[in-house]
Design an enzyme around this catalytic site. Sequence first.
Site, PDB file in Angstrom:
ATOM      1  N   LEU A 109      27.997  25.460 -23.214  1.00  0.00           N
ATOM      2  CA  LEU A 109      29.070  25.354 -23.974  1.00  0.00           C
ATOM      3  C   LEU A 109      28.697  25.447 -25.519  1.00  0.00           C
ATOM      4  CD1 LEU A 109      30.986  22.275 -22.366  1.00  0.00           C
ATOM      5  CD2 LEU A 109      31.367  24.708 -22.016  1.00  0.00           C
ATOM      6  N   SER A 112      23.569  24.609 -28.947  1.00  0.00           N
ATOM      7  CA  SER A 112      22.498  24.902 -29.859  1.00  0.00           C
ATOM      8  C   SER A 112      23.301  25.632 -31.004  1.00  0.00           C
ATOM      9  CB  SER A 112      21.414  25.455 -29.435  1.00  0.00           C
ATOM     10  OG  SER A 112      21.732  26.841 -28.757  1.00  0.00           O
ATOM     11  N   ALA A 113      24.223  26.838 -30.641  1.00  0.00           N
ATOM     12  CA  ALA A 113      24.705  27.259 -31.859  1.00  0.00           C
ATOM     13  C   ALA A 113      25.632  26.581 -32.589  1.00  0.00           C
ATOM     14  CB  ALA A 113      25.769  28.458 -31.172  1.00  0.00           C
ATOM     15  N   ASP A 155      27.701  33.299 -28.895  1.00  0.00           N
ATOM     16  CA  ASP A 155      27.899  31.939 -29.236  1.00  0.00           C
ATOM     17  C   ASP A 155      28.023  31.577 -30.771  1.00  0.00           C
ATOM     18  OD1 ASP A 155      27.435  31.730 -26.390  1.00  0.00           O
ATOM     19  OD2 ASP A 155      25.870  30.243 -26.556  1.00  0.00           O
TER      20      ASP A 155
HETATM   21  O1  PMV Z   1      24.513  29.995 -24.375  1.00  0.00           O
HETATM   22  P1  PMV Z   1      25.221  30.015 -23.067  1.00  0.00           P
HETATM   23  O2  PMV Z   1      24.636  29.688 -21.913  1.00  0.00           O
HETATM   24  O3  PMV Z   1      26.775  29.847 -23.381  1.00  0.00           O
HETATM   25  O4  PMV Z   1      25.305  31.913 -22.999  1.00  0.00           O
HETATM   26  C1  PMV Z   1      25.517  32.742 -23.794  1.00  0.00           C
HETATM   27  C2  PMV Z   1      25.980  34.122 -23.035  1.00  0.00           C
HETATM   28  C3  PMV Z   1      25.078  34.835 -22.595  1.00  0.00           C
HETATM   29  O5  PMV Z   1      25.648  36.096 -22.716  1.00  0.00           O
HETATM   30  C4  PMV Z   1      24.502  34.684 -21.147  1.00  0.00           C
HETATM   31  C5  PMV Z   1      23.835  35.160 -23.355  1.00  0.00           C
HETATM   32  C6  PMV Z   1      24.021  35.912 -24.930  1.00  0.00           C
HETATM   33  O6  PMV Z   1      23.180  35.979 -25.837  1.00  0.00           O
HETATM   34  O7  PMV Z   1      25.110  36.570 -25.037  1.00  0.00           O
END
Ligand code: PMV
Length: 327
Positions: A109, A112-113, A155
């Site tokens: 979700l 970290s971003a 993200d």
């Molecule tokens: O951080 P997550 O688990 O929401 O995944 C991000 C999306 C991915 O496509 C899996 C990775 C990326 O950098 O785009």
Amino acid sequence: MKAGSSSPAKIILFGEHFVVNGNSAIAMTIDLPTIVIAEYTEVENITIASKNLNLEVTFTMNGRIQRSKGVNAEHRLHPIFKMIRSLLHNDKQGLKISIDSRVPIGMGLGSSAAIAVAIISSLATLTGRTMQKDEIFQAAYSLEKQIHGRPSGIDQATVTYGGMIIYRNGKVETRYSELPKLPRIIIGNTGKRRSTGEYVGKVTQLRTDHPQEYARLSNEAQKVAGRAIFALKEGKDQELGALMNENQTLLERIGVSAPSLDNLIVAARTAGALGAKLTGGGGGGCMIALANDTNAATVAQAIQNAGGEVISSQFAKDGVKPIEWNE
Ligand code: PMV
């Protein structure tokens, strides 16, 4: 003096993983806030406190631990220390960063971003800088590149700009601050934490070992994303649900689904969801289901009965923003 910022969380509706290699993806922000407060302190060190995790660590400017509270606190907060350190230009000024986040960690979700953009934004305000959204996104994206291999930046872009975005090749192609008319989106959490970097690595391996197979699946995924953009604009709910299912099949083919996700996805579909898929990096974390107003409660209950936690949240139209103080 102190400054604060708040960031939303995000879900990816279509195109995760394939977006890393240049495909289109659709994502939107949800109203699970991460609040960061940055303040100057008198002593030359950096304290990081996480309210929801009940952790607090004081680091020297070189990263040595001075004080620590909470289970495994140093290990868990060190990545945030590194991030703050790389953003600071003044070694002499002590700082306290307090984080309060409602986003479950490592569940796809965007926790970290959300922390990164809220820290960048609050430090900018604290140091008297005005940072445009484009600058915040670029700063968060370059931090993420240092942390894990080849992120697409989706993200960081989603939580910075907010609303619903179509993202491709490191850029937001379209942003809607109002949601196109959408069916209900139910988020189910498997409760299984995993690392996005590990699953991005798995897909990179597949792409290296079986380039033709990957190219075929990636072409399919691009067509699905394109049709989804159209179905969203036209309000074609049934089609949107069917496209989610197609997207999930492609994600299974590249090896990023998991039994914990499949279980919730099957439960949602059996209960009448228009469509369901994993969201984010896969391997665990969260799934999403589309449902009508009439069967949304049944679908949510089915996800819960299958062992998932339903995360209740709404669309958020704003991205990261400074918090106004009344004092
Ligand atoms: O951080 P997550 O688990 O929401 O995944 C991000 C999306 C991915 O496509 C899996 C990775 C990326 O950098 O785009």
